[in-house]
Structure formats: structure tokens, C-alpha cells
Design a protein around this motif. Structure first.
Motif, short mmCIF file in Angstrom:
data_model
loop_
_atom_site.label_atom_id
_atom_site.label_comp_id
_atom_site.label_asym_id
_atom_site.label_seq_id
_atom_site.Cartn_x
_atom_site.Cartn_y
_atom_site.Cartn_z
N SER A 1 14.46 -55.50 -65.72
CA SER A 1 15.73 -56.18 -66.02
C SER A 1 16.08 -56.02 -67.49
O SER A 1 17.26 -55.86 -67.84
CB SER A 1 15.63 -57.67 -65.69
N ASP B 1 20.95 -54.91 -60.38
CA ASP B 1 19.61 -55.45 -60.58
C ASP B 1 19.19 -56.23 -59.34
O ASP B 1 19.69 -57.33 -59.10
CB ASP B 1 19.59 -56.35 -61.83
N GLU B 2 18.33 -55.63 -58.54
CA GLU B 2 17.86 -56.21 -57.28
C GLU B 2 19.02 -56.72 -56.41
O GLU B 2 19.03 -57.90 -56.02
CB GLU B 2 16.87 -57.35 -57.56
MG MG Z 1 14.18 -58.57 -63.15
#
Ligand code: MG
Ligand code: ATP
Lengths: 410, 242
Positions: free
Chosen positions: B49, B170-171
């Protein structure tokens, strides 16, 4: 972000917290209401005072037969008639800057016209009185030297007397019985309205002072020709303080009063009365101004407080906006707009409350109330200023957030 | 050859927590070409991240340099970075990050608000993107009235609406079930086919394999950088295991 979008978004978030927004604006509401009321009362009093000054006649002082000490007991005004027509003539002659020194006798009595009757103020006057008291003739003529010399039974009547006894029709040429003595009305006086105490200034009858002596106003036909009062009208720009001293000195000399002894007359400067009235309304205005400024300050702090809470609560929203490209200025303006709208809303509600309150106060206390458009504009301007001032810090705090930190905020 | 869309050199990010220095990312150098589809993998806390936030201009590196589309962004002001995010980057987050009080349409319009697009065009383009992600019927819905997959589609539409060359996710499938995840990945592949560069963080190998290249991070370092040998193409997935 354009203005419309900013407004839309600011209104949206204020609406999402209606109760909170309303409570936050309350400080501003009260503050603005107090400002509006204060200005309305202040302006109303100011206008009333200046009107009053006009009706009283500015540059006017009144000499009244005064307190004399008799065996150590001070008797009130008028307890002995110490002023004479000659005193008036002397003031006119010897004091610099006098426009008119008008002696008058004053009393009240019953007036009868046809089958109507009315109790009124009766003044025995000389032609100077018209100048000294700013009386103007609406119809007919004034009194002249001839009337005075012959003690003619002629009268001038005020608007109220004309209304009461002649139902508004032209009273000139009509007969008026003053204390059972028939007079001919030769003139109608222009209206002056009310005095401070709410006394009707138009409820008067003016007759020659020579006629008034004896039967009408019950004055002894003394050799000294005593009078009830002397109105002294000074020229424009005259120093009233100085004139008062000169009149006083002259009369003390004429009445042979020793230094250290009390005068047997006293002088009232009518603008003093007006000033007292003005001071009272100033005190009230000052009080309201204090309430207003404290309330506006507290209101401003309330806005700041809620904006700080709001910025913290909406940290993630700020992060999202920053992530999709909001510049610091966009965020700053968004939060400032909310603060300003909040205080403007407060201002509008405050104006409504203030205008309503001022009229209610005017009604209850019988005050003159004037809501000036300027004061409304001023409040709006002021409220916007408070919104910007107190909204600035929270808005800047929001604008300076790091996008990443804001997005991660839980 | 054209300059890479992303080039980072010795990129690093430290956090100071009181007296302790936490190194979240260190010594990362790599390039991503336009049109690539990069999956970023690694254990939790490995710095994925952190890396995404840096290349997304949401955060500033403590060391190293970063060129986006040939431009050195290391020293740009916050507002200049905002401009870059607005025009060159689209974000999709694990938790969707939609404005809860705005409708799907308004959420998609948001980036255009800051790009100065006039209202009529804003509506038109937002509508177009929502239709593209299959949400033409849900424009007036608020996020809470939408399923997770639908919310993520709104987020994708928002990321696309200013036509950025690159999307960072991000995810994005972290909160979605397998089927919805596959649908989202199919959408991403379609976007990649249309020329948009994608960088995607994921924990799941099966998601990472939709991409063309896998970066692996460990302890703040990039430890591997490999092309995907057994790429999954949307529509050819094996049926979900019973
Ligand atoms: Mg992360
Ligand atoms: N704001 C911060 N302050 C301090 N340390 C941080 C901060 N953000 C991240 N870190 C640290 O940096 C390291 C990398 O974090 P990062 O969020 O990049 O990991 P990640 O690979 O995304 O993990 P995950 O898969 O769990 O999301 C972690 O050790 C984390 O504790």
C-alpha cells in the motif's frame, strides 16, 4: 469547482445535520437580532430627539420664576412671580445674540364653541413668542402690537383645539369663548405634534398677554406686569452656556440679588432635557450592543467548534475529494462556504427576529422604532465576516490534510 | 522507445513513530510501461500500500525519485499533485471510498467537478461510465443501496471518468466474493485491453494472474518482478470449486 457546485455541496452537508446546523446558528441569530434591535431603537430615539428639538425650538432656554427662600423654606418654581415683562425686554436689549425674548403667561381653562367645550392650555403672549417657540401660522394672521396695545379679544388656536371644537373646518373668524369671554379666532397654528412626555403641543390657545391679564389668567394687574415665563431664543450658533450665564447675571442684577444668595428664578435649557433622553437611549443601545457583540463572538466560536468537529468527522470525505483531484483551495472554499452559509442563515433568521422584536419593543414601551435597510445590510455583511473569520481555521485544517492520512482515517 | 509511464529510483518511505523509525518501503527501483497490467503481491505489512500511495501521488517518498509520464513529481506542490491525480490517475480502494451522501451519479461526477467540466457534460460522461461498468439502472442510488460489487463498479466508473492513462487499485477485490471478484477482474482486463495501464495490489494469486506481470514485496523491498506465465483471461476461469 464552480460557485454553484460549492453552494450545492455546502447546503447538502448542512442539511444532513439540520438540528446541529440550527443550533450552531443560534448564537448568530441572537447576536444579529440584538444588533438590529439596537440600531432600530437607537435610530428611532435619535430621530425622535431631533424632531423634538425642532418642535421645542433649538437654541431655546426658558426662564422661570424660581425658588425663593422664605424664612429658610425653599419654595418651588412659580411660588412667587418674580419675572416681569421688563425683564424680558432687558434680556432682549442687553444680552448679545438674542433673537427673541418672549414673556408669556400660562394657564389652563375651559373653551366653548357653540355647544362643544374643551379644556386646553392658554398662553398670554407677545408677537416675539411666535419666533421664540417656532410657531407658524397655517391660516389667518398672527398677533400684532395693535392687539397687544388694545388688549384685543383675538386668539390663535392650535390644530387640536380646531379639531375638537370646529371639527377640522376653518376656525378663523369663528367665536371662541375662553373662560366665558368671547374671542375671535384670527389664526390657526401649524401643527407641532407631540412633546417628549407625549404631551400634545397643538392643544393650545394663544392670546395677547395684555388680554390674558386679569380675568383670563387671573394675574393681578400689577404695576410690575409679572409673567409666568420668558422664552429666550438665541441666534443660530450662539453659545447657549454663555448666554445662560449672561441672562442669569442680568436678572440677578435687576432683582438686586447679593452674591452668594440664591436666584429668584431659574433657567432651563431645553436641549438638556433632550440630552437626558438621548443618554437614556444611548444606555439601552450600549447594553444591546454588549449583548450583540458577546452573542456574535459566542456564535462565531460555536461555528468554529462545530466546523472543527465536522472536519474531523469528514476526514475520509476530505481524503476522497483530495484523491480524485481536489486542490487545497477547493477544500478550503467548501468548508468556508459551509461556515458562511451557516452564519448567513443565522443572520437572516436574526434579522427576522430583530425586526419583529424591535417592533414589539416599540409597541410595548411606546418607543419610536426605525429599522434602517443599512442595518440589515450591515448584519448580513457582519455575519459573513464572522463565518469567514471563524470558519477559516477549521477550513484550513481540512485543506492541509495529507490525502493518504485522510483516506486511512478511521 | 517512449519513456515509461512510471519510473521510480531507489524509492523509500520511512515513518517516524516517536523515537522509532519504521521503514515501510526502501530501495525500490522499477519501471512500468504504458499498457501494462501489474499485480503487486506480498505478505501483510510488506509495503504494497505504501508503494501504491507513492505512485498514486497520495503520499511523498522520503528517499528516491519518481517520474510519472516523464515528469519528476518528487518536488511538486500539493495542488500540482492534486492536478496529476485528477487527470492522470484513477483510484479503486478495498473499501470503495464513495461519498455516502452522494448518489452513484454524483460520485462519478466528483473528479470532473475538480477538473472544471461543465455540468451538462459532467452528467453525460458520468452516465456513460456507469453504463460502461453495467450500472446504467443504478445511477440515482446511494452507496448504501448498492451491493459491494456494485459500489466497486461505481468506484471504477469514477476512476475512469477523467480518462486517466492509469488506474491504481489497492485490494479492490478484498471485500468481494469470488464471483464478483472475477467480474471485476474481467472489467479490469477489458480496460487494460482498451489501453489503460493497471496496477493492482492483491493477496490472492488467482487475482494476480489476471495481470501480465507480478511484483512481489517483502519487508519494504521489491524482491521479485516476473511476467505472468499462466495468465487467466476473463471468461475462461475454471468454475468455482464446489
Ligand atoms: Mg495494504
Ligand atoms: N501511517 C503510518 N504510520 C506508521 N507506520 C505505517 C503507516 N502506514 C504504514 N505503516 C507501516 O509500514 C509498513 C507497510 O505498510 P503497508 O500498509 O504498505 O503494508 P501492506 O503491504 O499494504 O499490508 P497489507 O497487505 O496488510 O495492506 C507496515 O509495517 C506498517 O506498519
Amino acid at each position: 469547482m464552480n460557485t454553484l457546485d460549492t453552494l450545492h455541496s455546502a447546503l447538502g452537508s448542512l442539511r444532513a445535520n439540520k438540528l446541529r446546523s440550527a443550533l450552531t446558528a443560534l448564537g448568530i441569530i441572537i447576536g444579529v437580532a440584538a444588533v438590529i434591535t439596537m440600531l432600530a431603537v437607537g435610530e428611532g430615539a435619535r430621530e425622535r430627539v431631533s424632531e423634538q428639538l425642532k418642535s421645542l425650538g433649538s437654541n431655546l432656554m426658558l426662564v422661570l420664576p424660581g425658588t425663593i427662600t422664605s424664612s429658610g423654606v425653599r419654595l418651588g418654581s412659580g411660588s412667587r412671580n418674580t419675572l416681569t415683562q421688563n425683564d424680558a425686554a432687558a434680556i432682549q436689549e442687553e444680552v448679545a445674540g438674542v433673537l427673541a425674548a418672549a414673556p408669556a403667561l400660562r394657564g389652563s381653562g375651559q373653551l366653548v364653541a357653540g355647544n362643544l367645550n374643551w379644556a386646553s392650555q392658554i398662553y398670554g403672549i407677545t408677537p416675539e413668542y411666535m419666533i421664540a417657540r417656532d410657531w407658524r401660522i397655517l391660516r389667518g394672521r398672527g398677533l400684532d402690537e395693535n392687539d397687544l396695545r388694545t388688549a384685543a379679544k383675538v386668539a390663535l388656536v392650535g390644530q387640536t383645539v380646531a379639531d375638537m371644537l370646529y371639527g377640522g373646518s376653518d376656525p378663523t373668524g369663528q367665536t371662541l369663548r375662553v373662560k366665558h369671554v368671547p374671542f375671535t379666532i384670527v389664526g390657526l397654528l401649524a401643527s407641532k405634534g407631540q412633546s417628549f412626555g407625549g404631551q400634545d403641543l397643538d392643544d393650545v390657545v394663544l392670546i395677547p398677554i395684555s388680554t390674558a391679564r386679569g380675568r383670563i389668567l387671573g394675574q393681578a394687574q400689577g404695576r410690575l406686569q409679572t409673567v409666568g415665563q420668558i422664552s429666550v431664543k438665541m441666534r443660530d450658533g450662539a453659545d447657549m452656556q454663555q448666554a445662560e450665564e449672561q441672562v442669569s447675571a442680568l436678572l440677578r442684577q435687576r432683582h438686586r440679588i447679593q452674591p452668594g444668595q440664591d436666584s429668584d428664578f431659574f433657567i432651563r435649557n431645553l436641549s438638556e432635557v433632550v440630552e437626558a433622553e438621548q443618554a437614556a437611549s444611548r444606555t439601552l443601545s450600549g447594553l444591546l450592543a454588549a449583548v450583540a457583540s458577546v452573542s456574535l463572538l459566542v456564535g462565531g466560536i460555536g461555528i468554529m467548534n462545530i466546523m472543527l468537529v465536522s472536519v474531523t468527522e469528514r476526514t475520509r470525505e476530505i481524503g476522497i475529494r483530495l484523491a480524485v483531484g481536489a486542490r487545497q483551495r477547493d477544500i478550503l472554499i467548501q468548508f468556508l462556504a459551509e461556515a458562511v452559509i451557516l452564519s448567513l442563515f443565522g443572520a437572516l433568521a436574526g434579522i427576522a427576529l430583530g425586526v419583529g422584536g424591535a417592533h414589539l419593543l416599540g409597541h410595548l414601551a411606546d418607543w419610536n422604532i426605525i429599522v434602517q435597510p443599512l442595518s440589515i445590510g450591515l448584519s448580513v455583511f457582519f455575519a459573513a465576516g464572522i463565518g469567514i473569520f471563524f470558519g477559516w481555521y477549521p477550513a484550513r485544517k481540512a485543506a492541509r490534510m495529507s490525502p493518504m492520512d485522510a483516506l486511512r482515517y478511521e | 522507445m517512449a519513456s515509461p509511464l512510471i519510473r521510480v529510483e531507489d524509492l523509500g518511505r520511512d515513518y517516524r513513530l516517536g523515537d522509532v523509525n519504521v521503514t515501510a518501503l526502501t530501495g525500490v527501483s522499477l519501471e512500468i510501461q504504458a499498457g501494462d497490467f501489474v499485480s503487486v503481491m506480498g505478505p501483510s505489512g510488506s509495503g504494497k500500500s505504501t508503494f501504491m500511495n507513492l505512485i498514486g501521488c497520495l503520499d511523498r517518498a522520503t528517499t528516491g525519485r519518481y517520474w510519472l509520464n516523464g515528469e519528476d513529481v518528487t518536488r511538486l506542490s500539493p495542488d500540482q499533485l492534486a492536478g496529476l491525480r485528477n487527470r492522470h490517475l484513477g483510484f479503486v480502494f478495498q473499501n470503495f471510498n464513495l461519498l455516502p451522501r452522494a448518489t452513484a451519479l454524483e460520485n462519478v461526477e466528483l473528479p470532473m467537478l475538480y477538473a472544471g467540466v461543465p455540468p451538462a457534460e459532467r452528467h453525460r460522461r458520468a452516465r456513460e461510465q456507469l453504463e460502461r461498468v453495467g450500472l446504467g439502472e443504478r445511477m440515482a442510488h446511494y452507496p448504501r443501496q448498492l451491493s459491494g460489487g456494485q459500489q466497486q463498479r461505481v468506484a471504477v466508473a469514477r476512476a475512469l471518468v477523467n480518462r486517466p492513462p492509469m488506474i491504481l487499485a489497492d485490494e479492490p477485490t478484498g471485500a468481494l466474493d469470488t464471483r464478483t471478484s472475477q467480474e471485476l477482474m474481467a472489467l479490469f482486463q477489458a480496460l487494460n485491453d482498451s489501453g489503460i495501464t493497471l496496477v493492482l495490489v492483491t493477496h490472492e494469486h488467482d487475482i494476480a494472474r489476471y495481470g501480465k506481470r507480478i511484483l512481489t514485496f517483502r519487508d519494504g523491498r521489491r524482491v521479485a518482478d516476473q511476467p505472468v506465465a499462466d495468465r487467466i483471461l476473463a471468461g475462461t476461469e475454471p468454475a468455482a470449486a464446489p
